[in-house]
Design an enzyme around this catalytic site. Structure first.
Site, short mmCIF file in Angstrom:
data_model
loop_
_atom_site.label_atom_id
_atom_site.label_comp_id
_atom_site.label_asym_id
_atom_site.label_seq_id
_atom_site.Cartn_x
_atom_site.Cartn_y
_atom_site.Cartn_z
N ASN A 266 -85.35 -17.06 68.36
CA ASN A 266 -86.00 -17.84 69.44
C ASN A 266 -86.83 -16.95 70.36
O ASN A 266 -87.15 -17.35 71.48
CB ASN A 266 -84.95 -18.63 70.22
CG ASN A 266 -83.97 -17.71 70.93
OD1 ASN A 266 -83.95 -16.50 70.69
ND2 ASN A 266 -83.17 -18.27 71.82
N HIS B 150 -70.16 -0.38 64.80
CA HIS B 150 -71.04 -0.48 65.97
C HIS B 150 -70.73 0.58 67.03
O HIS B 150 -71.45 0.69 68.03
CB HIS B 150 -70.91 -1.88 66.57
CG HIS B 150 -69.53 -2.15 67.06
ND1 HIS B 150 -68.43 -2.29 66.23
CD2 HIS B 150 -69.06 -2.25 68.32
CE1 HIS B 150 -67.36 -2.47 66.96
NE2 HIS B 150 -67.70 -2.46 68.23
N ASP B 151 -69.63 1.33 66.79
CA ASP B 151 -69.26 2.39 67.75
C ASP B 151 -69.58 3.78 67.21
O ASP B 151 -69.40 4.77 67.93
CB ASP B 151 -67.75 2.37 68.03
CG ASP B 151 -67.30 1.14 68.78
OD1 ASP B 151 -66.16 0.71 68.57
OD2 ASP B 151 -68.11 0.60 69.58
N ASP C 229 -59.47 -6.03 68.42
CA ASP C 229 -60.01 -4.90 69.18
C ASP C 229 -58.89 -4.13 69.88
O ASP C 229 -58.05 -4.74 70.56
CB ASP C 229 -60.96 -5.49 70.24
CG ASP C 229 -61.78 -4.45 70.95
OD1 ASP C 229 -62.57 -3.78 70.29
OD2 ASP C 229 -61.60 -4.30 72.17
N ASP D 180 -83.15 -12.22 65.58
CA ASP D 180 -83.50 -13.15 66.67
C ASP D 180 -84.37 -14.26 66.11
O ASP D 180 -85.27 -14.00 65.31
CB ASP D 180 -84.27 -12.37 67.76
CG ASP D 180 -84.85 -13.28 68.83
OD1 ASP D 180 -85.88 -12.92 69.42
OD2 ASP D 180 -84.25 -14.36 69.06
N GLU E 116 -57.81 -2.90 65.07
CA GLU E 116 -58.47 -1.64 65.40
C GLU E 116 -57.47 -0.84 66.21
O GLU E 116 -57.07 -1.23 67.31
CB GLU E 116 -59.73 -1.86 66.23
CG GLU E 116 -60.48 -0.56 66.46
CD GLU E 116 -61.33 -0.53 67.70
OE1 GLU E 116 -61.03 -1.25 68.65
OE2 GLU E 116 -62.33 0.22 67.71
N ASP F 231 -79.17 -13.87 67.22
CA ASP F 231 -78.45 -15.12 67.47
C ASP F 231 -77.87 -15.70 66.17
O ASP F 231 -78.16 -15.20 65.07
CB ASP F 231 -79.38 -16.13 68.14
CG ASP F 231 -80.74 -16.19 67.48
OD1 ASP F 231 -81.76 -15.99 68.18
OD2 ASP F 231 -80.78 -16.41 66.25
N ASP G 114 -63.93 -11.53 66.04
CA ASP G 114 -63.46 -10.31 66.72
C ASP G 114 -62.66 -10.75 67.95
O ASP G 114 -63.20 -11.40 68.85
CB ASP G 114 -64.69 -9.48 67.15
CG ASP G 114 -64.36 -8.01 67.36
OD1 ASP G 114 -65.23 -7.17 67.06
OD2 ASP G 114 -63.22 -7.72 67.80
N ASP H 50 -86.24 -14.32 72.17
CA ASP H 50 -85.76 -13.68 73.41
C ASP H 50 -85.38 -12.22 73.18
O ASP H 50 -84.86 -11.55 74.07
CB ASP H 50 -84.58 -14.48 74.01
CG ASP H 50 -83.35 -14.47 73.10
OD1 ASP H 50 -82.35 -15.11 73.47
OD2 ASP H 50 -83.39 -13.82 72.03
O1 TEU Z 1 -63.55 0.31 70.65
C1 TEU Z 1 -62.31 0.95 70.93
C2 TEU Z 1 -62.47 2.38 70.78
O2 TEU Z 1 -61.79 3.07 70.07
C3 TEU Z 1 -63.53 2.97 71.61
O3 TEU Z 1 -62.90 3.99 72.35
C4 TEU Z 1 -64.58 3.52 70.70
O4 TEU Z 1 -63.97 4.35 69.72
C5 TEU Z 1 -65.51 4.32 71.55
O5 TEU Z 1 -66.35 3.36 72.09
C6 TEU Z 1 -66.25 5.37 70.73
O6 TEU Z 1 -66.66 6.36 71.62
C7 TEU Z 1 -63.45 -1.11 70.81
C8 TEU Z 1 -64.80 -1.70 70.44
O7 TEU Z 1 -65.07 -1.42 69.07
C9 TEU Z 1 -65.83 -1.08 71.35
O8 TEU Z 1 -67.14 -1.51 70.99
C10 TEU Z 1 -65.51 -1.52 72.77
O9 TEU Z 1 -66.41 -0.88 73.65
C11 TEU Z 1 -64.07 -1.12 73.15
O10 TEU Z 1 -63.11 -1.43 72.15
C12 TEU Z 1 -63.63 -1.90 74.38
O11 TEU Z 1 -63.48 -3.26 74.03
CA CA Z 2 -82.33 -14.95 70.18
#
Ligand code: TEU
Ligand code: CA
Length: 542
Positions: free
Chosen positions: A26, A318-319, A202, A24, A244, A32, A101, A28
């Site tokens: 700024n 991130h998942d 995605d 970040d 994905e 960013d 993405d 908040d």
């Molecule tokens: O994730 C798709 C997906 O496979 C999800 O079911 C993911 O494995 C699950 O969140 C794990 O429990 C993509 C994106 O990477 C995810 O961040 C999004 O929430 C999702 O699609 C919907 O766009």
């Molecule tokens: Ca920010």
């Protein structure tokens, strides 16, 4: 890195940024684009060739940007289009491509298309989405949404349901409508004209859905749509595209990543990500890692795409929870096991993806339930308490598998909020930032960061990392993950990873006896393997 090579991504390492949690600037509390620009030198020093940005488009943030309300606008929280153009140009100066993405399966319910579509059945945008007539309380079928609840949401004014495989905030687009596909192709052209170097797609294996047959992914027209998408916008220039595909198998991955370029460069498969959950249950139903199962899966994908496709290589995103906490040892052997896991992955054939903080050995976090942000976590907490699980059981699952494990702010320094923000971070910073932070690790030659940097440099220096064929060694060992890579022209590798906290024998393969150890996570890599010890041994071609 020769980006003029058509398949440059075969020798590349790609870094995933979750912009909301990166830096970040700024105050908040929200990451960013100027914050990303500030750290491009850090990423260039690490040696990455491209950056995949999780969505930065206009979004109400119900699913942290995977619910897009305007595909061609930068969400003001992240900055401006000028900031984005500056990011592309500053990254390009450092030989780094920007990968966007694309969330083409669904939009936000706040997208203008959906706001129009829900006005009336004869609105020109109505068929941009999937609608079925019905009575309130009797959805067309029992399909459930990924984030909980039914996959059908009722709109009383229309006497219809719309289909939402993830959440009611994310109505699915109707890919059977050619107008939808053309709108999306035009949008992709807009980002290509901005100079992006590729795209992550995605849940792209869901765009051929057949809801009346309760088919969410791998529908009958899926490859027809993907081949049209690819030929319309992906085959000119040297774009890297990674789909994905949660439902992919080795067989279908050969189609998705066909070397003829008719679909994508590669896909993210999920088989290895599902092995620490009970069979036919959810990720929250925990079971310990079975290393032999992991080895079998990775070997099947390495061998299965040899010469017929291309693997992505990842353990974090991130998942997913942080891999050093999930399959390593984030206590006594945190740095050793983080480096060992990286060695296991980077010795393989394919394109490795580093998720922000993975290169530091960042770990999972345990928060009080009210401090979690993720709608998936909040929904599973409510649903599982209602269905009789104890609070402890539910929290144990959330600590182990909740997506917010990966979304805590990047740990830059040992200063306030790990240097992520001068404000209040949108999600708490992991308190271990005092020990685990980029500033300390860049300066420490023995850090996880500098180990990743060395691994990346080795992949660039030794062609056998790209070309060698994979063969598992000692497949039945439950604690040792070892394999070789062989190329007549580029030489041979032996990659050995001790997944345990006790000593293991080094496999004895004559070809590698006494040969050069390119990298290890311990000093003096000779003799038996120490806890979580990893080594890569190299033999030049004859
Ligand atoms: O994730 C798709 C997906 O496979 C999800 O079911 C993911 O494995 C699950 O969140 C794990 O429990 C993509 C994106 O990477 C995810 O961040 C999004 O929430 C999702 O699609 C919907 O766009
Ligand atoms: Ca920010």
């Amino acid at each position: 890195m020769d980006k003029n090579r058509k398949d440059w991504w075969k020798e590349a390492v790609i870094y995933q940024i979750y912009p909301k949690s990166f830096q970040d600037t700024n105050g908040d509390g929200f990451g960013d684009l100027p914050g990303i620009i500030e750290h491009l030198d850090y990423l260039q020093n690490l040696g990455v060739d491209a950056i995949w940005l999780s969505p930065i488009y206009a979004s109400p943030q119900k699913d942290n940007g995977y619910d897009i309300s305007d595909y061609q606008a930068i969400d003001p929280r992240f900055g401006t289009m000028e900031d984005f153009e500056r990011l592309v140009s500053e990254a390009d100066k450092r030989g780094i491509s920007i990968i966007m993405d694309l969330v083409l399966n669904h939009t936000s319910d706040q997208h203008k298309w959906f706001q129009e579509a829900r006005k009336s059945k004869d609105n020109p945008y109505h068929d941009y989405y999937v609608w079925r007539d019905g009575e309130e309380g009797t959805p067309p079928n029992e399909m459930q949404a990924v984030f909980g609840g039914p996959a059908w949401t009722y709109v009383p004014e229309l006497g219809q349901y719309y289909f939402n495989i993830f959440s009611p905030y994310q109505p699915d687009l109707n890919w059977d409508n050619p107008k939808v596909r053309q709108e999306l192709y035009d949008m992709i052209r807009f980002w290509k004209d901005k100079g992006v170097g590729g795209f992550r797609l995605d849940v792209i294996d869901m765009v051929g859905k057949e809801p009346d047959k309760q088919i969410a992914s791998n529908g009958s027209r899926l490859h027809e749509y993907i081949q049209e998408l690819s030929s319309e916008v992906f085959q000119d220039g040297n774009l890297v595209t990674v789909g994905e595909t949660p439902g992919v198998t080795v067989e279908t991955a050969r189609k998705f990543s066909n070397p003829d370029g008719s679909e994508f460069s590669m896909v993210f498969q999920f088989e290895h990500m599902g092995i620490d959950q009970e069979d036919d249950k959810e990720k929250w139903d925990l079971k310990p890692l079975d290393l032999r199962e992991l080895k079998q899966i990775m070997a099947r994908w390495q061998e299965g795409l040899e010469g017929t496709g291309w693997n992505s290589l990842y353990l974090d995103n991130h998942d997913q929870p942080r891999i050093v906490s999930r399959w390593g040892n984030d206590g006594q052997y945190r740095t050793e096991s983080a480096k060992m896991l990286a060695t296991m992955l980077y010795g393989m054939k394919g394109t490795p993806y580093i998720y922000q903080g993975e290169e530091l050995g960042m770990t999972n976090i345990e928060l009080p339930i009210d401090q979690y942000d993720d709608l998936e976590i909040r929904n599973v907490y409510e649903e599982r308490l209602k269905s009789g699980y104890s609070e402890d059981q539910v929290m144990e699952s959330i600590y182990a598998k909740g997506r917010d494990n990966a979304r805590t702010p990047m740990q830059w320094t040992d200063g306030t909020n790990a240097g992520f923000t001068d404000g209040t971070p949108w999600l708490p910073v992991n308190p271990n930032y005092v020990e685990i932070n980029a500033e300390a690790e860049v300066a420490d030659p023995a850090s996880v960061y500098n180990y990743y940097k060395k691994l990346i440099a080795l992949r660039r220096e030794y062609k056998v990392f790209e070309t060698g064929t994979f063969r598992l060694v000692e497949p039945y060992s439950e604690e040792l993950f070892a394999y070789t890579r062989d190329s007549d022209k580029d030489g041979h590798l032996l990659v050995v990873c001790n997944f345990s906290d006790h000593h293991q024998d080094m496999p004895r393969i004559e070809l590698f006896e006494g040969q050069e150890v390119l990298i290890s996570n311990y000093e003096d890599p000779i003799g038996r393997l120490r806890p979580y010890e990893a080594r890569i041994v190299y033999v030049p071609a004859d």
